[in-house]
Enzyme design. Structure first.
Site, PDB file in Angstrom:
ATOM      1  N   CYS A 142       7.800  -6.482   9.192  1.00 44.51           N
ATOM      2  CA  CYS A 142       7.163  -7.774   8.900  1.00 44.51           C
ATOM      3  C   CYS A 142       7.808  -8.877   9.737  1.00 44.51           C
ATOM      4  O   CYS A 142       8.890  -9.375   9.390  1.00 44.51           O
ATOM      5  CB  CYS A 142       7.284  -8.085   7.404  1.00 44.51           C
ATOM      6  SG  CYS A 142       6.580  -9.677   6.963  1.00 44.51           S
ATOM      7  N   CYS A 145       8.321 -12.176   7.998  1.00 50.57           N
ATOM      8  CA  CYS A 145       9.405 -12.181   6.995  1.00 50.57           C
ATOM      9  C   CYS A 145      10.770 -12.244   7.676  1.00 50.57           C
ATOM     10  O   CYS A 145      11.669 -12.942   7.226  1.00 50.57           O
ATOM     11  CB  CYS A 145       9.382 -10.915   6.132  1.00 50.57           C
ATOM     12  SG  CYS A 145       7.780 -10.448   5.506  1.00 50.57           S
ATOM     13  N   ASP A 146      10.946 -11.484   8.753  1.00 49.65           N
ATOM     14  CA  ASP A 146      12.287 -11.267   9.311  1.00 49.65           C
ATOM     15  C   ASP A 146      12.531 -11.916  10.678  1.00 49.65           C
ATOM     16  O   ASP A 146      13.671 -11.922  11.152  1.00 49.65           O
ATOM     17  CB  ASP A 146      12.554  -9.753   9.442  1.00 49.65           C
ATOM     18  CG  ASP A 146      12.475  -9.055   8.091  1.00 49.65           C
ATOM     19  OD1 ASP A 146      12.786  -9.709   7.083  1.00 49.65           O
ATOM     20  OD2 ASP A 146      12.094  -7.869   8.041  1.00 49.65           O
TER      21      ASP A 146
HETATM   22  C1  LIG Z   1       1.806  -9.120   8.322  1.00 48.35           C
HETATM   23  C2  LIG Z   1       0.347  -9.080   7.890  1.00 48.35           C
HETATM   24  C3  LIG Z   1      -0.537 -10.028   8.350  1.00 48.35           C
HETATM   25  C4  LIG Z   1      -1.884  -9.993   7.960  1.00 48.35           C
HETATM   26  N1  LIG Z   1      -2.724 -10.972   8.406  1.00 48.35           N
HETATM   27  C5  LIG Z   1      -3.992 -11.024   7.948  1.00 48.35           C
HETATM   28  C6  LIG Z   1      -4.860 -12.086   8.322  1.00 48.35           C
HETATM   29  O1  LIG Z   1      -4.483 -12.990   9.077  1.00 48.35           O
HETATM   30  N2  LIG Z   1      -6.115 -12.091   7.800  1.00 48.35           N
HETATM   31  C7  LIG Z   1      -6.570 -11.133   6.942  1.00 48.35           C
HETATM   32  O2  LIG Z   1      -7.709 -11.228   6.482  1.00 48.35           O
HETATM   33  N3  LIG Z   1      -5.781 -10.097   6.601  1.00 48.35           N
HETATM   34  C8  LIG Z   1      -4.500 -10.025   7.066  1.00 48.35           C
HETATM   35  N4  LIG Z   1      -3.699  -8.974   6.719  1.00 48.35           N
HETATM   36  C9  LIG Z   1      -4.275  -7.881   5.896  1.00 48.35           C
HETATM   37  C10 LIG Z   1      -4.414  -8.292   4.430  1.00 48.35           C
HETATM   38  O3  LIG Z   1      -3.194  -8.877   3.991  1.00 48.35           O
HETATM   39  C11 LIG Z   1      -4.774  -7.072   3.577  1.00 48.35           C
HETATM   40  O4  LIG Z   1      -6.000  -6.549   4.041  1.00 48.35           O
HETATM   41  C12 LIG Z   1      -4.926  -7.435   2.108  1.00 48.35           C
HETATM   42  O5  LIG Z   1      -3.730  -8.013   1.593  1.00 48.35           O
HETATM   43  C13 LIG Z   1      -5.262  -6.208   1.272  1.00 48.35           C
HETATM   44  O6  LIG Z   1      -5.285  -6.577  -0.059  1.00 48.35           O
HETATM   45  P1  LIG Z   1      -5.122  -5.515  -1.236  1.00 48.35           P
HETATM   46  O7  LIG Z   1      -5.127  -6.297  -2.492  1.00 48.35           O
HETATM   47  O8  LIG Z   1      -6.105  -4.431  -1.069  1.00 48.35           O
HETATM   48  O9  LIG Z   1      -3.711  -4.809  -1.009  1.00 48.35           O
HETATM   49  P2  LIG Z   1      -2.229  -5.375  -0.840  1.00 48.35           P
HETATM   50  O10 LIG Z   1      -2.229  -6.750  -0.303  1.00 48.35           O
HETATM   51  O11 LIG Z   1      -1.522  -4.306  -0.108  1.00 48.35           O
HETATM   52  O12 LIG Z   1      -1.677  -5.459  -2.352  1.00 48.35           O
HETATM   53  C14 LIG Z   1      -1.434  -4.304  -3.107  1.00 48.35           C
HETATM   54  C15 LIG Z   1      -0.477  -4.641  -4.230  1.00 48.35           C
HETATM   55  O13 LIG Z   1      -0.328  -3.489  -5.068  1.00 48.35           O
HETATM   56  C16 LIG Z   1       1.030  -3.327  -5.447  1.00 48.35           C
HETATM   57  N5  LIG Z   1       1.248  -1.909  -5.772  1.00 48.35           N
HETATM   58  C17 LIG Z   1       1.173  -0.851  -4.926  1.00 48.35           C
HETATM   59  N6  LIG Z   1       1.388   0.309  -5.566  1.00 48.35           N
HETATM   60  C18 LIG Z   1       1.615  -0.029  -6.870  1.00 48.35           C
HETATM   61  C19 LIG Z   1       1.923   0.741  -8.034  1.00 48.35           C
HETATM   62  N7  LIG Z   1       2.016   2.073  -7.997  1.00 48.35           N
HETATM   63  N8  LIG Z   1       2.118   0.082  -9.213  1.00 48.35           N
HETATM   64  C20 LIG Z   1       2.009  -1.291  -9.271  1.00 48.35           C
HETATM   65  N9  LIG Z   1       1.716  -2.056  -8.194  1.00 48.35           N
HETATM   66  C21 LIG Z   1       1.520  -1.444  -7.002  1.00 48.35           C
HETATM   67  C22 LIG Z   1       1.788  -3.803  -4.212  1.00 48.35           C
HETATM   68  O14 LIG Z   1       3.122  -4.195  -4.540  1.00 48.35           O
HETATM   69  C23 LIG Z   1       0.929  -4.972  -3.742  1.00 48.35           C
HETATM   70  O15 LIG Z   1       1.351  -6.196  -4.325  1.00 48.35           O
HETATM   71  C24 LIG Z   1      -2.354  -8.959   7.093  1.00 48.35           C
HETATM   72  C25 LIG Z   1      -1.461  -7.982   6.634  1.00 48.35           C
HETATM   73  C26 LIG Z   1      -0.113  -8.029   7.027  1.00 48.35           C
HETATM   74  C27 LIG Z   1       0.845  -6.963   6.544  1.00 48.35           C
END
Ligand SMILES: Cc1cc2nc3c(=O)[nH]c(=O)nc-3n(C[C@H](O)[C@H](O)[C@H](O)COP(=O)(O)OP(=O)(O)OC[C@H]3O[C@@H](n4cnc5c(N)ncnc54)[C@H](O)[C@@H]3O)c2cc1C
Length: 317
Positions: A142, A145-146
């Site tokens: 990340c 973050c870092d």
């Molecule tokens: C550095 C970075 C930059 C990005 N930039 C963009 C951008 O500019 N624009 C954009 O649209 N998208 C961006 N993305 C992508 C976007 O963040 C993701 O597509 C989006 O967050 C997906 O959402 P989600 O809720 O499906 O999953 P996630 O955001 O991955 O959330 C999943 C959650 O589930 C929790 N979890 C997992 N397993 C368990 C378990 N067993 N029990 C309890 N909790 C659990 C995790 O801790 C996490 O909080 C970026 C991603 C990253 C890493």
């Protein structure tokens, strides 16, 4: 067992949502707003990958001065405002057969009539020696973050997609020199990123390159040894950090054998989020889909909550 845990274990929620990233937070908000008793389970902190996004340029209506972290906080507040109940714990196993599903947690369990899986994805690893050992000591997944830990230093990034490109742009403002190691002779990143990268004097893209070894000095990253895939020659780069941005893997291990997963481990689900298990829905990055973004995760969360409410209604009749 604490009183809160005991009370929680006696009740049956309408819906249990696994993961409080944008998909889970939206599913929680829609479910609670539709009058469902919703538990939202999160093993870290709300926001998921969204919370790591410094500048969210492509989320409609969200201004550039706000961070993904801020949006996460607003989404969480909104979900709780409508009555979703957040439980901070990790789902380690699931029982999904029958009308009442059970999610197992280190602190006990949660029972619910339906489940929305929104556990997202995590960064893929290079799988090379010292990668695990030096994570936190120069190896990072990340940049936002870092990156600041390596202010004024030379660093490198592995990857050729949007995340790698965005990381390079971000690091170019903090670090002295950024080497970007790309496996092929083209970037997978969108053209807008490539145009910006080309204009940055301190970013050097090294095409057809593979990082083979991480060099260590005093318990931290000191450099990388990189092979040119065309000439076969290797070269050492002295860098203080290695940022890995080579894609993601789904957080779906706890579902193995319980719902259908594709070859890469993504939950097979359609636009409504329906999975192979009755009453179990999947939203966001964890499900099979083409585009993994905040906007698509949010859309999935809303669709899943709707499909879930419909499922519960059918169960009652
Ligand atoms: C550095 C970075 C930059 C990005 N930039 C963009 C951008 O500019 N624009 C954009 O649209 N998208 C961006 N993305 C992508 C976007 O963040 C993701 O597509 C989006 O967050 C997906 O959402 P989600 O809720 O499906 O999953 P996630 O955001 O991955 O959330 C999943 C959650 O589930 C929790 N979890 C997992 N397993 C368990 C378990 N067993 N029990 C309890 N909790 C659990 C995790 O801790 C996490 O909080 C970026 C991603 C990253 C890493």
């Amino acid at each position: 067992m604490g009183a809160e845990n005991a009370n929680r274990e006696e009740k049956i929620y309408d819906v249990a949502i696994i993961g409080a990233g944008p998909a889970g937070l939206t599913a929680a908000m829609y479910s609670a707003r539709a009058g469902l008793d919703a538990a939202l389970l999160e093993n870290l902190s709300p926001g998921g990958q969204l919370a790591q996004t410094e500048h969210l340029e492509n989320y409609p209506g969200f201004t550039l001065s706000q961070s993904g972290y801020e949006l996460s906080e607003i989404m969480h507040e909104q979900a709780e405002h409508f009555g979703a109940h957040t439980v901070y714990d990790e789902v380690t196993d699931v029982e999904l057969e029958g009308p009442v599903k059970r999610l197992k947690l280190p602190s006990g369990h949660i029972d619910a009539r339906s489940v929305i899986v929104a556990s997202g994805a995590r960064p893929a690893k290079l799988g090379i020696e010292r990668e695990a050992k030096l994570t936190g000591s120069g190896v990072s997944y990340c940049a936002t973050c870092d990156g600041n830990f390596f202010k004024g230093k030379d660093v490198c990034i592995v990857g050729g997609g949007d995340t790698a490109a965005a990381d390079a742009i971000y690091l170019s403002r903090i670090c002295t020199k950024i080497y970007m190691f790309v496996r092929r002779d083209v970037l997978r990143a969108t053209a807008i990123y490539y145009d910006r990268l080309k204009k940055l004097p301190n970013v050097e893209i090294v095409w057809n390159s593979v990082v083979e070894e991480i060099l260590e000095e005093d318990g931290a990253v000191a450099g990388v040894r990189v092979r040119d895939r065309v000439s076969g020659q290797t070269r050492t780069y002295e860098v203080a950090a290695l940022f890995v941005a080579i894609g993601t893997v789904p957080n779906s291990e706890f579902l193995d054998g319980k719902v259908e997963l594709d070859q890469s481990g993504y939950v097979v689900a359609d636009e409504t989020g329906r999975t192979s298990a009755a009453g179990v829905f999947a939203a966001g990055d964890v499900r099979t889909k083409v585009l993994r973004q905040v906007s698509t995760a949010v859309a999935d969360g809303a669709n899943c909550a709707e499909a879930c409410a419909e499922y519960l209604l059918q169960q009652q009749s």
